[in-house]
Design a protein around this motif. Structure first.
Motif, short mmCIF file in Angstrom:
data_model
loop_
_atom_site.label_atom_id
_atom_site.label_comp_id
_atom_site.label_asym_id
_atom_site.label_seq_id
_atom_site.Cartn_x
_atom_site.Cartn_y
_atom_site.Cartn_z
N UNK A 195 8.27 -1.39 9.13
CA UNK A 195 7.56 -0.55 10.10
C UNK A 195 7.41 -1.32 11.41
N UNK A 196 8.12 -0.88 12.42
CA UNK A 196 8.01 -1.47 13.76
C UNK A 196 6.92 -0.70 14.51
N UNK A 197 5.91 -1.40 14.98
CA UNK A 197 4.78 -0.70 15.61
C UNK A 197 3.77 -0.28 14.55
N UNK A 198 3.57 -1.16 13.55
CA UNK A 198 2.76 -0.81 12.37
C UNK A 198 1.30 -0.52 12.72
N UNK A 199 0.76 -1.20 13.73
CA UNK A 199 -0.67 -1.06 14.03
C UNK A 199 -0.99 0.16 14.88
N UNK A 200 0.04 0.86 15.33
CA UNK A 200 -0.18 2.03 16.19
C UNK A 200 -0.50 3.27 15.39
N UNK A 201 -0.59 4.37 16.11
CA UNK A 201 -0.95 5.65 15.50
C UNK A 201 0.13 6.08 14.48
N UNK A 202 1.39 6.04 14.88
CA UNK A 202 2.46 6.43 13.96
C UNK A 202 2.59 5.41 12.82
N UNK A 203 2.49 4.12 13.16
CA UNK A 203 2.60 3.08 12.14
C UNK A 203 1.54 3.26 11.05
N UNK A 204 0.29 3.50 11.46
CA UNK A 204 -0.79 3.65 10.48
C UNK A 204 -0.58 4.90 9.63
N UNK A 205 -0.15 5.98 10.27
CA UNK A 205 0.13 7.21 9.51
C UNK A 205 1.26 7.00 8.51
N UNK A 206 2.23 6.19 8.89
CA UNK A 206 3.35 5.90 7.98
C UNK A 206 2.84 5.15 6.76
N UNK A 207 1.95 4.19 6.99
CA UNK A 207 1.42 3.42 5.86
C UNK A 207 0.54 4.27 4.96
N UNK A 208 -0.10 5.31 5.50
CA UNK A 208 -0.84 6.27 4.66
C UNK A 208 0.11 6.95 3.67
N UNK A 209 1.28 7.35 4.18
CA UNK A 209 2.25 8.05 3.32
C UNK A 209 2.81 7.07 2.29
N UNK A 210 3.13 5.87 2.73
CA UNK A 210 3.63 4.84 1.81
C UNK A 210 2.62 4.62 0.68
N UNK A 211 1.35 4.51 1.04
CA UNK A 211 0.30 4.21 0.05
C UNK A 211 0.17 5.31 -1.00
N UNK A 212 0.56 6.53 -0.64
CA UNK A 212 0.50 7.64 -1.59
C UNK A 212 1.61 7.60 -2.63
N UNK A 213 2.66 6.81 -2.34
CA UNK A 213 3.85 6.84 -3.19
C UNK A 213 4.32 5.45 -3.58
N UNK A 214 3.46 4.70 -4.30
CA UNK A 214 3.83 3.32 -4.65
C UNK A 214 5.04 3.27 -5.59
N UNK A 215 5.35 4.38 -6.24
CA UNK A 215 6.51 4.43 -7.13
C UNK A 215 7.81 4.58 -6.36
N UNK A 259 16.72 14.10 1.71
CA UNK A 259 16.60 15.56 1.69
C UNK A 259 15.59 16.08 0.67
N UNK A 260 14.83 15.18 0.06
CA UNK A 260 13.79 15.67 -0.84
C UNK A 260 12.50 15.86 -0.05
N UNK A 261 11.47 16.34 -0.75
CA UNK A 261 10.16 16.43 -0.12
C UNK A 261 9.13 15.73 -0.99
N UNK A 262 8.23 15.01 -0.34
CA UNK A 262 7.15 14.33 -1.08
C UNK A 262 5.81 14.82 -0.54
N UNK A 263 4.77 14.61 -1.30
CA UNK A 263 3.43 15.01 -0.87
C UNK A 263 2.98 14.16 0.31
N UNK A 264 2.21 14.75 1.22
CA UNK A 264 1.60 14.02 2.32
C UNK A 264 0.13 14.39 2.38
N UNK A 265 -0.72 13.43 2.79
CA UNK A 265 -2.16 13.70 2.82
C UNK A 265 -2.55 14.55 4.02
N UNK A 266 -2.13 15.80 4.00
CA UNK A 266 -2.26 16.67 5.17
C UNK A 266 -2.99 17.95 4.76
N UNK A 267 -3.86 18.41 5.64
CA UNK A 267 -4.59 19.65 5.39
C UNK A 267 -3.62 20.84 5.44
#
Ligand code: NAD
Ligand code: MG
Length: 392
Positions: free
Chosen positions: A8-28, A284-292
């Motif tokens: 993750x380039x730019x990990x501490x930014x808004x997109x970077x943090x959101x990316x790590x949220x998605x990563x954290x949901x899918x440790x498998x 081309x698959x879809x995974x869950x995201x922590x989104x309303x």
């Protein structure tokens, strides 16, 4: 399922943090190979302790030393690297499957291009890479066989709304035009007179999205939409004439594709970047995201209006630079970055942003640079010129 390693380039930014949220949901599915930022030690430290990457990079050397010390004290075995070149190293490493390109500005170009040359799967948030070096970037992607997936919500929506396997041939796909939606930003109803007095904090109060300060100002000036028009041109091989912008203040429809038969395909969702991020990560698959989930019954109405190019000339300048071609978009971007930074630090007013850009476009040589080094030299020369004007 094999684990995918992400940098993750730019990990501490808004997109970077959101990316790590998605990563954290899918440790498998996903593991972090490396995290990079400019100089934000505390946030990167916390991210490293949570995600345990092999490497962390801070461009700033003193910040990197401090991070290494704190990681060692915490017993973490993440190795810290410093300097700009390390960004490209962690983007290209053999172990890396995908790279989230989420550095802000042209500073993201070199490492993102390096990931492209290494044939990685690139999740592209850093639109400035394509604005500055669209031709070179797309050529590099084609030659290396890299996979380029748009994270910018509009382009992610277009990607989802184009036929699967779309290869850049609009006519063959039956596409008439791409319709980019724009929220209109926080100043949608401001008069020119009011725009003279807006502050950086006013500009950063976006009605629908929480974003970094640079892109927030770009959204307020409509330059963000301008940069996105240029981004769409390169991603989808679409001439300026076939790209339309419509203001849609609710930010529910993220963009649309109009087809010859009268159909319009759109992608809708809550304004949350974790949807396009998750889509790009799993495609081309879809995974869950922590989104309303979007609730049509509480949504109310969806409205549309034309962008006002008198009050928001940045959008016109971006369309013009696309038609001019050559290095015009790179000059536009460099001038915009300096102008926005100057506005954020209170040195210029909001309406001076387009004025400085227009002046830079009329002063600089806009002929296409032959290679990356001369392109970056032009970027630097534009910045120096605009910096001088701001200081005068
Ligand atoms: P941000 O300001 O929140 O974060 C920027 C990140 O880049 C930080 O981690 C920072 O440390 C790093 N960075 C800044 N300068 C750097 C440099 N010179 N070298 C290395 N790292 C550097 O920005 P953001 O809102 O997350 O936006 C990032 C990119 O994504 C931008 O190109 C933006 O246009 C694009 N984007 C953002 C959003 C959004 O919702 N935030 C949406 C679409 C596209
Ligand atoms: Mg966008």
């Amino acid at each position: 399922m094999t684990i995918q390693y992400i940098t993750v380039l730019g990990a501490t930014g808004s997109i970077g943090s959101n990316t790590l949220d998605v990563v954290a949901m899918h440790p498998d599915r996903y593991r972090v190979f490396a995290l990079a930022a400019h100089s934000q030690v505390d946030k990167l430290l916390q991210q490293c302790l949570q995600h345990r990457p092999r490497y962390a990079v801070l461009v700033d050397a003193a910040a990197a030393a401090s991070l290494q010390q704190q990681l060692a004290a915490a017993g973490a075995d993440t190795e810290v690297l410093a300097g700009e070149a390390a960004l490209s190293d962690i983007a290209c490493a053999a172990e890396v499957d995908m790279v989230m390109a989420a550095i802000v500005g042209a500073a993201g170009l070199r490492p993102t291009l390096a990931a492209a040359a290494a044939g990685k799967r690139i999740l592209l948030a850093n639109k400035e890479s394509l604005v500055v070096a669209g031709d070179l970037f797309m050529r590099t992607v084609r030659e290396s066989g890299a996979t380029l997936l748009p994270v910018d919500s509009e382009h992610n929506a277009l990607f989802q709304s184009l036929p699967a396997g779309f290869d850049g041939d609009l006519a063959a796909a039956g596409v008439v035009e791409l319709i980019l939606t724009a929220s209109g930003g926080p100043f949608r109803h401001h008069s020119l007179e009011q725009l003279q007095h807006v502050t950086a904090d006013d500009a950063c109060k976006h009605p629908n999205w929480v974003m970094g300060r640079k892109i927030s100002v770009d959204s307020a000036s409509l330059m963000n939409k301008g940069l996105e028009v240029i981004e769409a041109r390169w991603l989808f091989n679409t001439p300026a004439e076939q790209i339309k912008v419509v203001v849609h203040p609710q930010s529910v429809i993220h963009s649309m594709v109009r087809y010859h038969d009268g159909s319009i395909m759109a992608q809708l969702g809550s304004p949350d970047m974790r949807t396009p991020i998750a889509y790009a990560m799993a495609w081309p698959q879809r995974i869950a995201a922590p989104v309303q989930a979007l609730d049509f019954l509480t949504l109310g109405s969806l409205t549309f209006e034309a962008p006002d190019l008198q009050r928001f000339p940045c959008l016109r300048l971006a369309f013009d630079s696309l038609r001019t071609g050559g290095d015009a978009s790179a000059v536009l971007n460099a001038a915009n970055e300096v102008a926005v930074a100057s506005f954020l630090s209170g040195r210029i007013g909001f309406l001076q942003i387009p004025q400085l850009i227009e002046r830079a476009l009329s002063r600089m040589d806009l002929a296409l640079s032959a290679d990356l080094d001369s392109l970056l030299a032009k970027d630097a020369a534009t910045r120096a010129l605009v910096t001088e004007w701001v200081a005068a």
